[in-house]
Design a protein around this motif. Structure first.
Motif, PDB file in Angstrom:
ATOM      1  N   LEU A 229       2.129  -3.155   6.670  1.00  0.00           N
ATOM      2  CA  LEU A 229       0.892  -2.922   7.420  1.00  0.00           C
ATOM      3  C   LEU A 229       0.095  -4.210   7.295  1.00  0.00           C
ATOM      4  N   THR A 230      -0.318  -4.734   8.424  1.00  0.00           N
ATOM      5  CA  THR A 230      -0.817  -6.109   8.414  1.00  0.00           C
ATOM      6  C   THR A 230      -2.333  -6.225   8.358  1.00  0.00           C
ATOM      7  N   GLU A 231      -3.045  -5.123   8.561  1.00  0.00           N
ATOM      8  CA  GLU A 231      -4.505  -5.160   8.475  1.00  0.00           C
ATOM      9  C   GLU A 231      -4.978  -3.983   7.633  1.00  0.00           C
ATOM     10  N   PRO A 232      -6.076  -4.146   6.883  1.00  0.00           N
ATOM     11  CA  PRO A 232      -6.611  -2.996   6.138  1.00  0.00           C
ATOM     12  C   PRO A 232      -7.044  -1.878   7.083  1.00  0.00           C
ATOM     13  N   TRP A 233      -6.991  -0.637   6.597  1.00  0.00           N
ATOM     14  CA  TRP A 233      -7.352   0.505   7.431  1.00  0.00           C
ATOM     15  C   TRP A 233      -8.305   1.404   6.635  1.00  0.00           C
ATOM     16  N   PRO A 234      -9.129   2.211   7.340  1.00  0.00           N
ATOM     17  CA  PRO A 234     -10.215   2.919   6.640  1.00  0.00           C
ATOM     18  C   PRO A 234      -9.768   3.832   5.501  1.00  0.00           C
ATOM     19  N   SER A 235      -8.640   4.551   5.663  1.00  0.00           N
ATOM     20  CA  SER A 235      -8.252   5.530   4.642  1.00  0.00           C
ATOM     21  C   SER A 235      -7.236   4.960   3.652  1.00  0.00           C
ATOM     22  N   MET A 236      -7.152   3.635   3.558  1.00  0.00           N
ATOM     23  CA  MET A 236      -6.186   3.056   2.624  1.00  0.00           C
ATOM     24  C   MET A 236      -6.563   3.376   1.176  1.00  0.00           C
ATOM     25  N   LEU A 237      -5.545   3.480   0.329  1.00  0.00           N
ATOM     26  CA  LEU A 237      -5.838   3.647  -1.097  1.00  0.00           C
ATOM     27  C   LEU A 237      -6.663   2.457  -1.553  1.00  0.00           C
ATOM     28  N   ARG A 238      -7.578   2.680  -2.491  1.00  0.00           N
ATOM     29  CA  ARG A 238      -8.401   1.569  -2.963  1.00  0.00           C
ATOM     30  C   ARG A 238      -7.779   0.899  -4.175  1.00  0.00           C
ATOM     31  N   THR A 239      -7.080   1.679  -4.973  1.00  0.00           N
ATOM     32  CA  THR A 239      -6.356   1.121  -6.119  1.00  0.00           C
ATOM     33  C   THR A 239      -5.524   2.241  -6.739  1.00  0.00           C
ATOM     34  N   ILE A 240      -4.809   1.911  -7.820  1.00  0.00           N
ATOM     35  CA  ILE A 240      -4.174   2.937  -8.645  1.00  0.00           C
ATOM     36  C   ILE A 240      -5.142   3.197  -9.791  1.00  0.00           C
ATOM     37  N   TRP A 241      -5.428   4.447 -10.023  1.00  0.00           N
ATOM     38  CA  TRP A 241      -6.436   4.827 -11.016  1.00  0.00           C
ATOM     39  C   TRP A 241      -6.183   4.110 -12.341  1.00  0.00           C
ATOM     40  N   GLY A 242      -7.149   3.299 -12.747  1.00  0.00           N
ATOM     41  CA  GLY A 242      -7.058   2.627 -14.042  1.00  0.00           C
ATOM     42  C   GLY A 242      -6.048   1.501 -14.117  1.00  0.00           C
ATOM     43  N   ASP A 243      -5.495   1.058 -12.990  1.00  0.00           N
ATOM     44  CA  ASP A 243      -4.444   0.045 -13.070  1.00  0.00           C
ATOM     45  C   ASP A 243      -4.432  -0.851 -11.825  1.00  0.00           C
ATOM     46  N   ASP A 244      -5.468  -1.683 -11.709  1.00  0.00           N
ATOM     47  CA  ASP A 244      -5.573  -2.588 -10.553  1.00  0.00           C
ATOM     48  C   ASP A 244      -4.354  -3.500 -10.432  1.00  0.00           C
ATOM     49  N   GLN A 245      -3.837  -3.946 -11.578  1.00  0.00           N
ATOM     50  CA  GLN A 245      -2.717  -4.877 -11.521  1.00  0.00           C
ATOM     51  C   GLN A 245      -1.483  -4.212 -10.904  1.00  0.00           C
ATOM     52  N   ARG A 246      -1.252  -2.952 -11.269  1.00  0.00           N
ATOM     53  CA  ARG A 246      -0.094  -2.242 -10.705  1.00  0.00           C
ATOM     54  C   ARG A 246      -0.272  -2.056  -9.191  1.00  0.00           C
ATOM     55  N   PHE A 247      -1.529  -1.847  -8.777  1.00  0.00           N
ATOM     56  CA  PHE A 247      -1.851  -1.735  -7.346  1.00  0.00           C
ATOM     57  C   PHE A 247      -1.458  -3.021  -6.620  1.00  0.00           C
ATOM     58  N   ILE A 248      -1.841  -4.159  -7.194  1.00  0.00           N
ATOM     59  CA  ILE A 248      -1.518  -5.459  -6.581  1.00  0.00           C
ATOM     60  C   ILE A 248      -0.003  -5.670  -6.582  1.00  0.00           C
ATOM     61  N   ASP A 249       0.618  -5.426  -7.732  1.00  0.00           N
ATOM     62  CA  ASP A 249       2.057  -5.691  -7.856  1.00  0.00           C
ATOM     63  C   ASP A 249       2.886  -4.810  -6.934  1.00  0.00           C
ATOM     64  N   THR A 250       2.522  -3.527  -6.848  1.00  0.00           N
ATOM     65  CA  THR A 250       3.357  -2.589  -6.107  1.00  0.00           C
ATOM     66  C   THR A 250       3.267  -2.793  -4.596  1.00  0.00           C
ATOM     67  N   TYR A 251       2.066  -3.033  -4.116  1.00  0.00           N
ATOM     68  CA  TYR A 251       1.896  -2.987  -2.658  1.00  0.00           C
ATOM     69  C   TYR A 251       1.609  -4.332  -1.998  1.00  0.00           C
ATOM     70  N   TRP A 252       1.075  -5.287  -2.768  1.00  0.00           N
ATOM     71  CA  TRP A 252       0.539  -6.485  -2.112  1.00  0.00           C
ATOM     72  C   TRP A 252       1.221  -7.773  -2.540  1.00  0.00           C
ATOM     73  N   SER A 253       2.263  -7.662  -3.363  1.00  0.00           N
ATOM     74  CA  SER A 253       2.867  -8.892  -3.869  1.00  0.00           C
ATOM     75  C   SER A 253       4.181  -9.231  -3.187  1.00  0.00           C
ATOM     76  N   ARG A 254       4.851  -8.228  -2.638  1.00  0.00           N
ATOM     77  CA  ARG A 254       6.149  -8.481  -2.023  1.00  0.00           C
ATOM     78  C   ARG A 254       5.993  -9.406  -0.815  1.00  0.00           C
ATOM     79  N   PHE A 255       4.995  -9.152   0.019  1.00  0.00           N
ATOM     80  CA  PHE A 255       4.723 -10.001   1.188  1.00  0.00           C
ATOM     81  C   PHE A 255       3.244 -10.380   1.178  1.00  0.00           C
ATOM     82  N   GLU A 256       2.988 -11.631   1.026  1.00  0.00           N
ATOM     83  CA  GLU A 256       1.640 -12.180   0.920  1.00  0.00           C
ATOM     84  C   GLU A 256       0.674 -11.598   1.968  1.00  0.00           C
ATOM     85  N   GLY A 257      -0.412 -11.001   1.478  1.00  0.00           N
ATOM     86  CA  GLY A 257      -1.473 -10.565   2.394  1.00  0.00           C
ATOM     87  C   GLY A 257      -1.163  -9.327   3.198  1.00  0.00           C
ATOM     88  N   ARG A 258       0.027  -8.742   2.986  1.00  0.00           N
ATOM     89  CA  ARG A 258       0.374  -7.550   3.748  1.00  0.00           C
ATOM     90  C   ARG A 258       0.740  -6.404   2.812  1.00  0.00           C
TER      91      ARG A 258
END
Ligand code: 6R9
Length: 653
Positions: A468-497
């Motif tokens: 998904l290439t643009e943020p959307w209103p109902s997107m998850l904001r993070t993983i509860w208590g684990d911002d790093q896992r949020f970044i690693d799981t969803y946003w690190s495989r493809f830069e910015g997407r």
């Protein structure tokens, strides 16, 4: 999915354009795509003004200054429960039915929007009395009864954060979720009806909260009237505490970015992820999609989403989306085949259901039972059919449209995830010429692409990973208590997407075909379960040394769980080919995670195929589980292992 199955799919030539009368009255027209393309944020802003009631307008539509942490409708304030209930009463729709509830034993209840306003207000007052307020976490472990929706909305009303745990999950699953969220209150019931019998819930809660340091109270709804253990220090009855409250409650505005709920879902490791959703953007996108994808007409439609509130579909399309839109809906407590396989179709007939939203696994089960069962009921009220949870194969799609939809209704195949919060890719029923088996196009306001390993967009006619290439209103904001896992799981495989974890293909028209997960997450009847989760449950059994779990394709449930297990020395299989221990292990997994995670098949083996770096080669085990010839075994540390496994299998079957 195999290449053959894929090319079969992509040769699907049948097309179903929307009937002219349907298109003429549809909520959504072609113009939405152009409007959203011209100015995406202005598009969402217009939707937010038209679909929701705000106490304070936002100062900024989207703050993406600190990606991937998004803020939508910054500075805006609203009350989610007011939007879902009170404003419909104020608009003169207090007498409109909100919920036609059908209990499995045949009892029923009807709640109008005015009833909902009273019930939610009373429950909100009860939460306050129990010391639960803004930002506190409340675990909800309930059967499919109206109190489930009331409890969720009462939390939203006071700004408490709910964490609904599916009633089919075990005490251990409930315990770990309560602990992760540090819930202060648990709302449960004595039990609920499943397959003609009262199933208990309270004992699992007792076990889950026994050692909890955060839980102060357990609020218990009486449903089945079965005996329950009672701890006077903690337990309170719903009918004692909620019923005596005032039915007036002032719904105060909360921040658009205040957390609405946490919902746990399986990831690629054993530890479930607490997906965090917030208020304004989430409610907006669930309302927007519910209105446009299902063409909801609140005055005349009777909508039925068959999902359990324990899953995200129950959150977004049973509670928040439909209620924000003032829909009349059906809520059913039990199983589809009780007391007999036609139960769902009786419900459609009884309430005159016009929009039905369900999962491919249910459709395939009905298909196996044949056309006669639905054929004996009057299903002519139906006008839109929806599918969600896993890829729907073209034959099931066609059957759904022909037998359930009378060869007349549009079918919308809706792709989304717990993380996306709302539908992202789907046809629009009055616009799109439908292709059986394809979710087709990103909705207006949503941007999806298919990329290759290097992150390059693939040309039409090619496959890769869905992003998904643009943020959307109902997107998850993070993983509860684990911002790093949020970044690693969803946003690190493809830069910015955003990496969804699904494989997808674009056909020659650019339409999207979703192909299932590319990670170690299985999809069993539309429920996400990670291989690691089941493996950890298995190795927690004293007789198990090691295990590897794969999802093997299954004609009914999409995938079935197949486990390969190495027993500890001394735990030799019994004479009956290990059937005793196999049953013991299946029950153990059910106890650890829940009955849905029970392996379809367990094979006792002496070795597991591993790479030199020690990674289990699930691909080979999947070949075995699906009775296929083995793929490439070159990277195996010990190439003879697969012979051992195959031999072991033929001797034990
Ligand atoms: C809503 C929900 C998400 C995963 C998702 C994908 C699969 C869902 C689908 C679909 C193909 C569809 N999925 N809908 N695959 N076509 N229409 O199911 O959320 O439980 O989080 O599962 O389900 O693999 O990644 P969730």
């Amino acid at each position: 999915m195999t290449d053959d199955a894929l090319s079969n799919l992509l040769h699907e030539e049948r097309r179903f354009p929307p009937p002219a009368e349907f298109a003429a009255q549809a909520n959504a027209t072609d113009a939405l795509y152009a409007e959203a393309r011209a100015d995406r944020l202005a598009f969402w802003e217009r939707q937010a003004r038209e679909l929701l009631s705000w106490d304070t307008e936002w100062t900024q539509v989207l703050d993406w200054s600190n990606p991937p942490f998004a803020k939508w409708f910054v500075g805006g304030k609203l009350n989610v429960a007011y939007n879902c209930v009170d404003r419909h009463v104020e608009a003169g729709h207090g007498d409109r039915v909100a919920i036609h509830w059908e209990g499995e034993p045949g009892d029923s209840r009807t709640l109008t929007y005015a009833d909902m306003q009273r019930e939610v207000s009373k429950a909100a007052n009860a939460l306050t009395e129990l010391g639960v307020g803004h930002g506190d976490r409340v675990a909800i472990y309930l059967p499919m009864i109206p109190e489930a929706a009331v409890a969720m909305l009462a939390c939203a009303r006071v700004g408490a954060i709910h964490s609904v745990v599916f009633g089919g999950f075990s005490a251990e699953a409930l315990r770990s979720r309560i602990e992760d969220a540090e819930a202060k209150l648990v709302i449960t019931a004595d039990g609920g009806y499943r397959r003609g019998k009262p199933a208990s819930l309270k004992p699992a809660v007792d076990e889950a909260v026994a050692a909890s340091t955060s839980v102060r109270n357990v609020l218990v709804v009486r449903r089945t009237e079965q005996e329950v253990d009672w701890n006077d220090d903690v337990d309170v009855w719903w009918h004692d505490v909620v019923d005596r409250q005032s039915d007036q409650h002032d719904a105060r505005p909360h921040d658009s970015e205040d957390t609405l709920y946490i919902l746990y879902t399986s990831g690629t490791t054993g530890k479930p992820k607490g997906i965090k959703h917030t208020s304004g953007g989430y409610l907006l996108q669930t309302a927007y999609t519910h209105r446009n994808v299902f063409d909801l007409k609140p005055d005349t439609d009777v909508y039925w989403c068959t999902a359990d509130i324990g899953w995200v579909t129950g959150h977004s399309y049973l509670v928040y989306g439909p209620m924000a839109n003032g829909a009349t809906q059906v809520m059913y407590e039990g199983t589809p085949d009780y007391p007999e396989p036609g139960r769902w179709w009786d419900i459609v007939e009884k309430y005159g259901v016009t929009i039905l939203y369900t999962a491919p696994t249910a459709i395939r089960t009905f298909m196996k039972q044949g056309d006669e069962i639905p054929g004996r009921r009057d299903l002519s009220s139906l006008r839109v059919l929806g599918s969600v949870g896993e890829p729907i194969n073209p034959e099931a799609w066609i059957w759904y449209r022909r037998v359930i939809g009378g060869d007349r209704t549009p079918v919308v195949d809706t792709w989304w995830q717990t993380e996306t919060g709302a539908i992202m890719i789907s046809p629009l029923p009055g616009v799109t010429s439908a292709k059986p088996g394809s979710a087709q196009v990103a909705l207006p306001g949503i941007s999806a692409e298919v990329v290759d390993d290097a992150g390059n967009v693939v040309p039409d006619g090619h496959g890769g990973y869905l992003v998904l290439t643009e943020p959307w209103p109902s997107m998850l904001r993070t993983i509860w208590g684990d911002d790093q896992r949020f970044i690693d799981t969803y946003w690190s495989r493809f830069e910015g997407r955003y990496f969804a974890g699904d494989g997808a293909k674009k056909d020659e028209d650019g339409d999207l075909w979703l192909l299932g997960r590319v990670d170690d997450v299985m999809n069993i009847s539309g429920h996400r379960i990670s291989t690691t989760e089941v493996e950890s449950a298995l190795v927690s059994h004293p007789k198990v040394a090691e295990s590897a779990v794969v999802g093997a394709s299954d004609p009914t449930t999409g995938q079935g769980i197949v486990a390969f297990v190495i027993l500890r020395a001394g735990a030799a299989p019994d004479a009956a080919g290990g059937s005793e221990i196999i049953n013991e292990l299946r029950d153990h997994v059910a106890k650890e995670i829940g009955p849905i995670a029970k392996p379809r098949q367990i094979m006792i083996v002496s070795e597991l195929p591993k790479t030199r770096s020690g990674k289990i080669m699930r691909r080979l085990l999947r070949d075995v589980a699906e009775n296929r010839e083995l793929g490439d075994v070159q990277t195996l540390a010990d190439p003879t292992v697969m012979n051992l496994i195959s031999e072991g299998m033929s001797s034990s079957s």
